[in-house]
Design a protein around this motif. Structure first.
Motif, PDB file in Angstrom:
ATOM      1  N   THR A   1      22.274  53.118  42.055  1.00 17.88           N
ATOM      2  CA  THR A   1      21.119  53.504  41.233  1.00 17.88           C
ATOM      3  C   THR A   1      19.900  53.748  42.121  1.00 17.88           C
ATOM      4  O   THR A   1      19.100  54.643  41.858  1.00 17.88           O
ATOM      5  CB  THR A   1      20.816  52.392  40.196  1.00 17.88           C
ATOM      6  OG1 THR A   1      21.980  52.235  39.387  1.00 17.88           O
ATOM      7  CG2 THR A   1      19.638  52.752  39.313  1.00 17.88           C
ATOM      8  N   PHE A   2      19.770  52.926  43.160  1.00 21.72           N
ATOM      9  CA  PHE A   2      18.701  53.123  44.152  1.00 21.72           C
ATOM     10  C   PHE A   2      19.385  53.538  45.457  1.00 21.72           C
ATOM     11  O   PHE A   2      19.689  52.702  46.308  1.00 21.72           O
ATOM     12  CB  PHE A   2      17.904  51.827  44.357  1.00 21.72           C
ATOM     13  CG  PHE A   2      17.155  51.371  43.138  1.00 21.72           C
ATOM     14  CD1 PHE A   2      15.803  51.661  42.992  1.00 21.72           C
ATOM     15  CD2 PHE A   2      17.790  50.656  42.138  1.00 21.72           C
ATOM     16  CE1 PHE A   2      15.110  51.244  41.864  1.00 21.72           C
ATOM     17  CE2 PHE A   2      17.109  50.238  41.002  1.00 21.72           C
ATOM     18  CZ  PHE A   2      15.767  50.532  40.866  1.00 21.72           C
ATOM     19  N   PRO A   3      19.668  54.809  45.621  1.00 18.10           N
ATOM     20  CA  PRO A   3      20.480  55.217  46.780  1.00 18.10           C
ATOM     21  C   PRO A   3      19.679  55.210  48.080  1.00 18.10           C
ATOM     22  O   PRO A   3      18.441  55.187  48.068  1.00 18.10           O
ATOM     23  CB  PRO A   3      20.895  56.640  46.413  1.00 18.10           C
ATOM     24  CG  PRO A   3      19.824  57.133  45.509  1.00 18.10           C
ATOM     25  CD  PRO A   3      19.294  55.932  44.775  1.00 18.10           C
TER      26      PRO A   3
ATOM     27  N   THR B   1      10.332  49.149  36.989  1.00 17.03           N
ATOM     28  CA  THR B   1      10.576  49.242  38.434  1.00 17.03           C
ATOM     29  C   THR B   1       9.410  48.640  39.204  1.00 17.03           C
ATOM     30  O   THR B   1       9.602  47.897  40.169  1.00 17.03           O
ATOM     31  CB  THR B   1      10.747  50.715  38.858  1.00 17.03           C
ATOM     32  OG1 THR B   1      11.690  51.335  38.019  1.00 17.03           O
ATOM     33  CG2 THR B   1      11.231  50.811  40.298  1.00 17.03           C
ATOM     34  N   LEU B   2       8.184  48.962  38.767  1.00 21.25           N
ATOM     35  CA  LEU B   2       7.029  48.411  39.477  1.00 21.25           C
ATOM     36  C   LEU B   2       7.034  46.884  39.401  1.00 21.25           C
ATOM     37  O   LEU B   2       6.750  46.199  40.381  1.00 21.25           O
ATOM     38  CB  LEU B   2       5.721  48.959  38.885  1.00 21.25           C
ATOM     39  CG  LEU B   2       5.489  50.460  39.056  1.00 21.25           C
ATOM     40  CD1 LEU B   2       4.102  50.840  38.563  1.00 21.25           C
ATOM     41  CD2 LEU B   2       5.645  50.890  40.515  1.00 21.25           C
TER      42      LEU B   2
ATOM     43  N   GLU C   1      14.186  40.746  46.832  1.00 17.23           N
ATOM     44  CA  GLU C   1      14.844  41.880  47.468  1.00 17.23           C
ATOM     45  C   GLU C   1      16.134  42.321  46.763  1.00 17.23           C
ATOM     46  O   GLU C   1      16.652  43.389  47.014  1.00 17.23           O
ATOM     47  CB  GLU C   1      15.095  41.612  48.954  1.00 17.23           C
ATOM     48  CG  GLU C   1      16.321  40.868  49.327  1.00 17.23           C
ATOM     49  CD  GLU C   1      16.391  40.728  50.844  1.00 17.23           C
ATOM     50  OE1 GLU C   1      16.502  41.759  51.518  1.00 17.23           O
ATOM     51  OE2 GLU C   1      16.295  39.600  51.353  1.00 17.23           O
ATOM     52  N   SER C   2      16.602  41.483  45.847  1.00 19.22           N
ATOM     53  CA  SER C   2      17.875  41.840  45.216  1.00 19.22           C
ATOM     54  C   SER C   2      17.693  42.745  43.996  1.00 19.22           C
ATOM     55  O   SER C   2      18.657  43.089  43.338  1.00 19.22           O
ATOM     56  CB  SER C   2      18.614  40.564  44.789  1.00 19.22           C
ATOM     57  OG  SER C   2      17.838  39.889  43.826  1.00 19.22           O
TER      58      SER C   2
ATOM     59  N   ARG D   1      20.623  44.058  41.536  1.00 21.96           N
ATOM     60  CA  ARG D   1      20.691  43.374  40.235  1.00 21.96           C
ATOM     61  C   ARG D   1      20.604  44.384  39.097  1.00 21.96           C
ATOM     62  O   ARG D   1      21.230  44.246  38.063  1.00 21.96           O
ATOM     63  CB  ARG D   1      19.538  42.369  40.112  1.00 21.96           C
ATOM     64  CG  ARG D   1      19.869  41.011  40.690  1.00 21.96           C
ATOM     65  CD  ARG D   1      18.883  39.962  40.235  1.00 21.96           C
ATOM     66  NE  ARG D   1      17.502  40.324  40.577  1.00 21.96           N
ATOM     67  CZ  ARG D   1      16.561  40.555  39.688  1.00 21.96           C
ATOM     68  NH1 ARG D   1      16.812  40.471  38.401  1.00 21.96           N
ATOM     69  NH2 ARG D   1      15.340  40.866  40.082  1.00 21.96           N
ATOM     70  N   TRP D   2      19.793  45.398  39.312  1.00 24.00           N
ATOM     71  CA  TRP D   2      19.575  46.438  38.283  1.00 24.00           C
ATOM     72  C   TRP D   2      20.925  46.976  37.802  1.00 24.00           C
ATOM     73  O   TRP D   2      21.172  47.127  36.615  1.00 24.00           O
ATOM     74  CB  TRP D   2      18.726  47.549  38.900  1.00 24.00           C
ATOM     75  CG  TRP D   2      18.227  48.593  37.958  1.00 24.00           C
ATOM     76  CD1 TRP D   2      18.969  49.483  37.242  1.00 24.00           C
ATOM     77  CD2 TRP D   2      16.854  48.852  37.648  1.00 24.00           C
ATOM     78  NE1 TRP D   2      18.143  50.305  36.519  1.00 24.00           N
ATOM     79  CE2 TRP D   2      16.841  49.937  36.743  1.00 24.00           C
ATOM     80  CE3 TRP D   2      15.641  48.299  38.060  1.00 24.00           C
ATOM     81  CZ2 TRP D   2      15.657  50.475  36.237  1.00 24.00           C
ATOM     82  CZ3 TRP D   2      14.473  48.833  37.555  1.00 24.00           C
ATOM     83  CH2 TRP D   2      14.482  49.898  36.652  1.00 24.00           C
ATOM     84  N   GLU D   3      21.783  47.210  38.799  1.00 31.03           N
ATOM     85  CA  GLU D   3      23.104  47.762  38.510  1.00 31.03           C
ATOM     86  C   GLU D   3      23.888  46.822  37.590  1.00 31.03           C
ATOM     87  O   GLU D   3      24.388  47.228  36.555  1.00 31.03           O
ATOM     88  CB  GLU D   3      23.895  47.903  39.813  1.00 31.03           C
ATOM     89  CG  GLU D   3      24.615  49.192  39.958  1.00 31.03           C
ATOM     90  CD  GLU D   3      23.863  50.130  40.915  1.00 31.03           C
ATOM     91  OE1 GLU D   3      23.985  51.324  40.720  1.00 31.03           O
ATOM     92  OE2 GLU D   3      23.155  49.648  41.817  1.00 31.03           O
TER      93      GLU D   3
END
Ligand code: FAD
Length: 443
Positions: free
Chosen positions: A99-101, A417-418, A426-427, A431-433
């Motif tokens: 998701t955050f590539p 996101t902010l 940092e995770s 974690r979002w995934e």
């Protein structure tokens, strides 16, 4: 009848590529000038760094454009980084489906976008724009573009319009910090440690075992502090808006939050606003960037304390509108969406499908913007930050070009996101995934 303009686009980063697509769609003729050897701008990772770690002179020979670090992953989820009709979400471009590539995935996305939109063929690589000026004594009805090609030859070409997409994350903004000798005040250059700007940060290894002060609590500052903390002896974050988080950062083994740097001393100590101090080896300024347009020399357009002005809605200098425009100046928003909407507006203003206010009315709007900033106590250097009115800006642009307003899921996802970035955890990207943090998101 729509006007078909011959347009020079300066820069083939995300802004230049989407601007070219929108200009072509509107029926204009487009030439994109790109000084480097490939399109992609910021997203083309460059392992080199400036000879001066503070990158103070953007005209220095070999000055580096890119500011990405090797490990960089996007700070926005890929759902917020595509273009209409060509999403980054739901597809994989360089084997990185996260998701955050990582940065390579975004670069491959931009390459694919440029190819599909028919823009790649319009990009002239290794073509640096040296000067863009109105033809004769005109008000910018036509523009002379002087550019240097790969062979070193300088050529001049005349266009109806110039769209500036040269990026603004390349020239470091370094704050002035007081430096104290025991008895007198001297320049920061006398501080004995190493100083650099995040523009020149690539990998954490050089900071192994060091005590590092990271100045700034933006996305890069947080990323870099986190990365360095794995190898450094200590990391100290100095931030103006550290809020109530002063002291040891629980999530980290070896990191502390401080107020701003109050001053540095010639014995190597760095003193913070709240009264504490550390003996540091390195200061890394993650303090943002300066707008810089070396190819423009126009009396009516200045960069003063990082305010590019006068600019109507961050895009058009009233005197030269619509034939001179800037894409991508505002920040603190969903960048790609704002690039696309600004591009559509410019393309439509050039064709005559959209009519801009008179020069006088645009100037009145600019003055009103400055007045409101002053009333709110916002410093001049924040002129192009969209926060907290970023949704209003995107919706206003959408209204100009008949596009729908921002969907609620996008603004919710952006604000979530902010919050994640500022949590310093940092995770959050991974974690979002797992947790599907942003509810209400589209498939
Ligand atoms: P750039 O990408 O800088 O492109 C400008 C281009 O213009 C360059 O290719 C340059 O070579 C060319 N150029 C400049 N001057 C000339 C000239 N005189 N003649 C010819 N060519 C010229 N955004 C997000 O949406 N998500 C993120 O996660 C994200 N992370 C970021 C992390 C970092 C560390 C940085 C620095 C930025 C990040 N951004 C992110 C913002 C990023 O800047 C934008 O996504 C986007 O790349 C901006 O595109 P641009 O085209 O405006 O500028």
């Amino acid at each position: 009848m729509r006007r078909r303009a011959e347009v020079a686009v300066v820069g083939a980063g995300a802004a230049g590529l989407v601007a070219a697509r929108e200009l072509l769609r509107e029926g204009h003729a487009v030439a994109v000038f790109e000084k480097s050897a490939r399109a992609g701008g910021t997203w083309a990772y460059d392992p080199r760094a400036d000879a001066d770690p503070l990158g103070r002179d953007p005209r220095a020979p070999g000055a580096v454009h890119g500011s990405l670090y090797a490990s960089l992953r996007t700070n926005l989820p890929r759902q917020l980084m595509g273009f209409s009709g060509f999403p980054l979400a739901g597809r994989v471009f360089a084997g990185d489906p996260r998701t955050f590539p990582g940065h390579r995935e975004v670069l491959a996305f931009l390459d694919a976008f440029a190819a599909e939109a028919g823009v790649a063929a319009r990009v002239r690589l290794r073509a640096e724009v040296l000067r863009a000026r109105p033809l004769g004594r005109g008000q910018g009805e036509r523009w002379v573009v002087a550019w240097r090609g790969e062979d070193g030859e300088v050529a001049e070409e005349v266009f109806d319009a110039v769209v500036v997409c040269s990026g603004h994350c390349s020239v470091p903004l370094v704050p002035k910090i007081r430096a104290m000798l025991v008895l007198c005040v001297t320049g920061i250059d006398r501080w004995p440690g190493k100083q650099m700007h995040s523009h020149n940060y690539r990998v954490p290894e050089p900071f192994r075992g060091q005590t590092v002060v990271v100045v700034g609590l933006g996305a890069s500052g947080i990323d870099i502090a986190r990365e360095i903390s794995h190898v450094a002896k200590e990391v100290h974050i100095a931030a103006r808006y550290s809020g109530d988080r002063l002291g040891k950062i629980e999530l980290y083994r070896n990191a502390w939050m401080h107020g701003e740097i109050e001053c540095v001393q010639d014995d190597g100590q760095v003193r913070f606003a709240e009264g504490s101090s550390v003996a540091a080896d390195t200061i890394i300024y993650c303090t943002g960037y300066r707008y810089h347009f070396p190819f423009l020399d126009l009396d009516e357009l200045t960069v003063d304390d990082n305010r590019v002005g006068p600019l109507y809605k961050h895009v058009f200098p009233p005197k030269y509108a619509p034939n001179l425009s800037f894409i991508g100046l505002p920040y603190k928003s969903i960048v790609f969406q704002s690039l696309e909407l600004e591009s559509k507006w410019v393309a439509a203003a050039l064709s005559g499908r959209v009519t801009l206010p008179s020069e006088e009315d645009m100037m009145t709007a600019v003055r009103e913007h400055y007045r409101r900033m002053e009333e709110a106590g916002r410093p001049k250097r924040h002129t192009h930050t969209l926060w907290p009115e970023w949704v209003e800006y995107l919706d206003w642009l959408a209204d100009q070009v008949g596009e729908p307003h921002l969907e609620a899921w996008r603004s919710e996802m952006y604000e979530e996101t902010l919050r994640c970035i500022w949590s310093l955890d940092e995770s959050y990207r991974d974690r979002w995934e797992g947790e599907n943090i942003a509810t209400g998101s589209p498939p």
